[in-house]
Design an enzyme around this catalytic site. Structure first.
Site, PDB file in Angstrom:
ATOM      1  N   CYS A   1      35.233  52.749  16.232  1.00  0.00           N
ATOM      2  CA  CYS A   1      36.054  51.400  16.300  1.00  0.00           C
ATOM      3  C   CYS A   1      36.257  51.167  17.633  1.00  0.00           C
ATOM      4  CB  CYS A   1      37.441  51.524  15.612  1.00  0.00           C
ATOM      5  SG  CYS A   1      38.729  50.312  15.972  1.00  0.00           S
TER       6      CYS A   1
HETATM    7  N1  MHO Z   1      40.547  48.183  10.059  1.00  0.00           N
HETATM    8  C1  MHO Z   1      40.503  49.867  11.031  1.00  0.00           C
HETATM    9  C2  MHO Z   1      39.538  49.808  12.020  1.00  0.00           C
HETATM   10  C3  MHO Z   1      39.539  48.409  12.953  1.00  0.00           C
HETATM   11  S1  MHO Z   1      38.362  48.711  13.973  1.00  0.00           S
HETATM   12  C4  MHO Z   1      38.362  47.081  14.831  1.00  0.00           C
HETATM   13  C5  MHO Z   1      41.982  49.988  11.280  1.00  0.00           C
HETATM   14  O1  MHO Z   1      42.819  49.097  11.064  1.00  0.00           O
HETATM   15  O2  MHO Z   1      42.240  50.829  12.120  1.00  0.00           O
HETATM   16  O3  MHO Z   1      37.184  48.500  13.094  1.00  0.00           O
END
Ligand code: MHO
Length: 211
Positions: free
Chosen positions: A30
């Protein structure tokens, strides 16, 4: 006291401009986390997040296709080398393991023959072989900017640090490309800033003053 709008503007005005910096791109899961971590490093001037590594035209967060979450850092080669960045990248992930989901894969993108050579020599020093590690090593071609709400995500969660940018009249693009925002995004993400950095020195004074 947090940075004032004037401090933000002056910090950005005095930062090395884009002609003086070089760009590196990596994917390490991420992109919120590494944008903050690398943004806090001395020598990193600007950061941004986006999608790369795939073929789908115009990817978006909810329609990523075969792309991966990528962060770019513009660094000042007078202060920080590409090899320094790679050292942090290889300390931050396990090259013998790859994430199954394309969105979060580990990738080192080289953007020039020089960067490619540096990747090879850093791997060699670490006794790693590009052919056998799981980390993808690829040429950096197209970079698709991510949506504004993903840029400087940690900073945007700290309203008191975001306020001076809003008061200074920064729009989304200016915030994304702001050297001060790269630093404060790192700080908001829990990464200490060096006291050699003007914003780091200011925030350090605050924290000792409030004890
Ligand atoms: N949806 C996940 C990861 C976000 S990342 C931009 C979260 O809310 O932590 O992939």
């Amino acid at each position: 006291m947090n940075p004032t709008p004037t401090m933000i503007r002056e910090y950005d005005r005095d930062a090395p401009d884009q002609k003086e910096t070089e760009t590196a791109a990596f994917a390490l899961g991420c992109f919120w986390g590494p944008e903050a971590q690398f943004g806090a490093m001395d020598g990193v001037v600007r950061t941004r997040v986006g999608y790369a590594g795939g073929t789908k035209p115009d990817p978006t967060y909810h329609d990523l296709g075969d792309h991966t979450e990528v962060f770019q850092v513009d660094y000042d080669p007078a202060d920080l080398s590409y090899a320094d960045l790679l050292a942090v990248v290889f300390e931050n992930h396990d090259p013998s393991h790859q994430t199954r989901k394309t969105q979060y894969q580990n990738i080192v993108f080289y953007g020039s023959p020089n960067q490619r050579e540096t990747v090879e020599s850093v791997l060699e020093t670490r006794e790693l072989d590009a052919k056998t590690i799981e980390t993808r090593i690829e040429r950096h071609t197209q970079f698709h900017l991510a949506e504004s709400y993903h840029q400087k995500y940690n900073l945007k969660a700290e309203q008191s640090l975001l306020d001076p940018f809003e008061e200074a009249g920064y729009d989304d693009e200016r915030l994304r490309e702001s050297p001060a925002a790269a630093k404060l995004n790192g700080y908001a993400g829990g990464h200490g800033l060096s006291e050699e950095n003007d914003l780091g020195a200011l925030l350090k004074r605050n924290s000792s003053a409030s004890v």
